[in-house]
Structures are given as C-alpha cells and as structure tokens.
Design a protein around this motif. Structure first.
Motif, PDB file in Angstrom:
ATOM      1  N   ARG A   1       1.013  -1.080  -0.138  1.00  0.00           N
ATOM      2  CA  ARG A   1      -0.152   0.119   0.014  1.00  0.00           C
ATOM      3  C   ARG A   1       0.917   1.329   0.015  1.00  0.00           C
ATOM      4  NH1 ARG A   1      -3.559  -3.217   3.689  1.00  0.00           N
ATOM      5  NH2 ARG A   1      -5.014  -3.793   2.306  1.00  0.00           N
ATOM      6  N   GLN A   2       0.441   2.175  -0.826  1.00  0.00           N
ATOM      7  CA  GLN A   2       1.060   3.316  -0.727  1.00  0.00           C
ATOM      8  C   GLN A   2       0.343   4.714  -0.894  1.00  0.00           C
ATOM      9  OE1 GLN A   2       2.770   2.214  -4.618  1.00  0.00           O
ATOM     10  NE2 GLN A   2       4.614   2.931  -3.962  1.00  0.00           N
ATOM     11  N   SER A   3       0.761   5.876  -0.362  1.00  0.00           N
ATOM     12  CA  SER A   3      -0.045   6.984  -0.412  1.00  0.00           C
ATOM     13  C   SER A   3       0.647   7.997  -1.219  1.00  0.00           C
ATOM     14  CB  SER A   3      -0.095   7.594   1.330  1.00  0.00           C
ATOM     15  OG  SER A   3      -0.408   8.846   1.102  1.00  0.00           O
ATOM     16  N   ARG A   4      -0.045   8.242  -2.222  1.00  0.00           N
ATOM     17  CA  ARG A   4       0.409   9.098  -3.282  1.00  0.00           C
ATOM     18  C   ARG A   4      -0.347  10.431  -3.423  1.00  0.00           C
ATOM     19  NH1 ARG A   4       0.391   4.654  -8.113  1.00  0.00           N
ATOM     20  NH2 ARG A   4       1.971   3.082  -7.280  1.00  0.00           N
ATOM     21  N   GLY A   5      -1.340  10.492  -2.663  1.00  0.00           N
ATOM     22  CA  GLY A   5      -2.040  11.745  -2.569  1.00  0.00           C
ATOM     23  C   GLY A   5      -1.556  12.938  -1.784  1.00  0.00           C
ATOM     24  N   VAL A   6      -2.088  13.980  -1.986  1.00  0.00           N
ATOM     25  CA  VAL A   6      -1.613  15.313  -0.878  1.00  0.00           C
ATOM     26  C   VAL A   6      -2.650  15.069   0.546  1.00  0.00           C
ATOM     27  CG1 VAL A   6      -1.675  17.649  -0.704  1.00  0.00           C
ATOM     28  CG2 VAL A   6      -1.299  16.252  -2.890  1.00  0.00           C
ATOM     29  N   GLY A   7      -1.678  15.174   1.370  1.00  0.00           N
ATOM     30  CA  GLY A   7      -2.144  15.087   2.986  1.00  0.00           C
ATOM     31  C   GLY A   7      -2.273  13.694   3.258  1.00  0.00           C
ATOM     32  N   ASP A   8      -2.939  13.336   4.362  1.00  0.00           N
ATOM     33  CA  ASP A   8      -2.650  12.321   5.096  1.00  0.00           C
ATOM     34  C   ASP A   8      -3.925  11.453   4.753  1.00  0.00           C
ATOM     35  OD1 ASP A   8      -0.452  12.912   6.697  1.00  0.00           O
ATOM     36  OD2 ASP A   8      -1.656  13.248   8.440  1.00  0.00           O
ATOM     37  N   ALA A   9      -3.687  10.175   4.664  1.00  0.00           N
ATOM     38  CA  ALA A   9      -5.006   9.335   4.512  1.00  0.00           C
ATOM     39  C   ALA A   9      -4.944   8.621   5.811  1.00  0.00           C
ATOM     40  CB  ALA A   9      -4.556   8.410   3.390  1.00  0.00           C
ATOM     41  N   ILE A  10      -6.254   8.003   6.334  1.00  0.00           N
ATOM     42  CA  ILE A  10      -6.371   7.153   7.206  1.00  0.00           C
ATOM     43  C   ILE A  10      -7.117   5.854   7.014  1.00  0.00           C
ATOM     44  CG2 ILE A  10      -7.443   7.160   9.624  1.00  0.00           C
ATOM     45  CD1 ILE A  10      -7.177   9.976  10.097  1.00  0.00           C
ATOM     46  N   SER A  11      -6.758   5.014   7.475  1.00  0.00           N
ATOM     47  CA  SER A  11      -7.308   3.599   7.262  1.00  0.00           C
ATOM     48  C   SER A  11      -7.513   2.874   8.685  1.00  0.00           C
ATOM     49  CB  SER A  11      -6.533   2.636   6.253  1.00  0.00           C
ATOM     50  OG  SER A  11      -5.244   2.454   6.601  1.00  0.00           O
ATOM     51  N   ILE A  12      -8.457   1.848   8.711  1.00  0.00           N
ATOM     52  CA  ILE A  12      -8.588   1.119   9.916  1.00  0.00           C
ATOM     53  C   ILE A  12      -8.095  -0.396   9.255  1.00  0.00           C
ATOM     54  CG2 ILE A  12     -10.413   0.058  11.528  1.00  0.00           C
ATOM     55  CD1 ILE A  12      -9.754   3.058  12.002  1.00  0.00           C
ATOM     56  N   HIS A  13      -7.488  -1.082  10.230  1.00  0.00           N
ATOM     57  CA  HIS A  13      -7.220  -2.748   9.918  1.00  0.00           C
ATOM     58  C   HIS A  13      -7.524  -3.304  11.229  1.00  0.00           C
ATOM     59  CE1 HIS A  13      -4.570  -1.271   6.637  1.00  0.00           C
ATOM     60  NE2 HIS A  13      -4.714  -0.147   7.167  1.00  0.00           N
ATOM     61  N   ILE A  14      -8.210  -4.547  10.825  1.00  0.00           N
ATOM     62  CA  ILE A  14      -8.515  -5.396  11.938  1.00  0.00           C
ATOM     63  C   ILE A  14      -7.688  -6.933  11.492  1.00  0.00           C
ATOM     64  CG2 ILE A  14     -10.328  -6.809  13.071  1.00  0.00           C
ATOM     65  CD1 ILE A  14     -12.228  -4.507  12.143  1.00  0.00           C
ATOM     66  N   TYR A  15      -6.811  -7.148  12.309  1.00  0.00           N
ATOM     67  CA  TYR A  15      -6.135  -8.363  11.983  1.00  0.00           C
ATOM     68  C   TYR A  15      -6.472  -9.470  13.207  1.00  0.00           C
ATOM     69  CZ  TYR A  15      -3.129  -5.268   9.514  1.00  0.00           C
ATOM     70  OH  TYR A  15      -2.561  -4.368   8.835  1.00  0.00           O
TER      71      TYR A  15
END
Length: 173
Positions: A139-153
């Motif tokens: 996974r890569q963040s290519r956009g401007v500003g922060d991205a937020i994701s939730i992960h459940i393992y």
C-alpha cells in the motif's frame, strides 16, 4: 496504547468481533466488515482521535486488542509505503479518509513477486480476507495530505511485532 477509544467502546468493538469459530471464519469476516462499516461511515469520529502521525511514513495506532484480534488506525503521510508483504492472519481493511494505492503481487518463489494489478482504494472502501494463501500486496499514499485507514487483524498484538508473514522483493514479470 489503547486509550484512543474509551473502555466501553473498546469492549463493544472487541465483543462485536467475537465469533464461535475464531478469526479464520466467514462469520468473523462478516463481523469485521460490520465494525469497519461503522468506523468508515463517520470519518469524523476517527479523525477526532489523537492519532500518531509520521511525516513521509505511516503510523500504526492501536485502537483495541485482545488475545485474538487487534484493531489499528493507520495514518499514512504523503509518500508513505509498506513493504511488499502478506499476512499470517485474517486481515480486514477500511479507508476512512484519503486514498491509497494497493498493488497486488503474485509470488514466483519464496521471496520474490511480480506486480500484476494496481488499485486505488478511496474513502469508504472495505475488504476482508482469510489467510488462505499468499495475498501479497503493498500500500502506498500517493495523494496530498494524510490518509487514514482502519485495519483489523486476527492476531494478539502482544505476540508478534506485526501481522506480516513474509516480505517479498518485486521483480519484473
């Protein structure tokens, strides 16, 4: 570290993820999807948390966990990327804000993989998968500003350092 959600909310999240078959069942995936749907539907609730950030990288923030499952908010700074990897446990993922590029890979041996497909994962996207074979991705963040994701393992966050099973090197296909 689990202070981002109040004790009652943590308990509700963990109870919602409890199934009789454990974390490698379709019932568990359905429960995890429901938890992610709740979190992704109201991004302001996650954005309001005092989440750790790392410029140019991603930061993992434990929201809730027990001996069977862990729930993380990941804040992706501009240009951040994971290694190419797969997981030793069930893995569910939802985009809260921003977008990530997910590249899926196909193993050609125990440590090398080729990249056949790339996807943009935008806010609202949710996926859940069982550890039924290598599901190799980056996974890569290519956009401007922060991205937020939730992960459940489906793993006890006290035991291994992460949910990563194997890291791979990309090679030309």
């Amino acid at each position: 570290m689990q202070g981002f959600l109040g004790e009652e909310r943590r308990g509700a999240v963990l109870n919602a993820l409890r199934t009789h078959e454990g974390t490698c069942s379709r019932d568990y995936l359905a429960a995890a999807r429901a938890v992610l749907n709740e979190r992704v539907a109201i991004p302001e609730l996650i954005q309001a948390l005092p989440l750790q950030r790392k410029q140019g990288s991603y930061a993992r923030n434990l929201l809730a966990g027990n001996d069977a499952v862990s729930v993380w908010a990941m804040v992706w700074g501009e240009g951040s990327t994971t290694c190419i990897h797969d997981h030793h446990c069930s893995c569910c993922f939802g985009m809260v804000t921003g977008a990530l590029t997910e590249t899926s890979y196909r193993a050609i041996d125990a440590s090398r993989a080729v990249a056949p497909q790339e996807y943009e994962r935008k806010a609202g996207y949710i996926a859940c998968m069982l550890p039924t074979g290598p599901k190799i991705h980056r996974r890569q963040s290519r956009g401007v500003g922060d991205a937020i994701s939730i992960h459940i393992y489906g793993y006890d966050h006290h035991l291994p350092d992460s949910s990563v099973e194997t890291e791979y090197t990309a090679v030309a296909g």
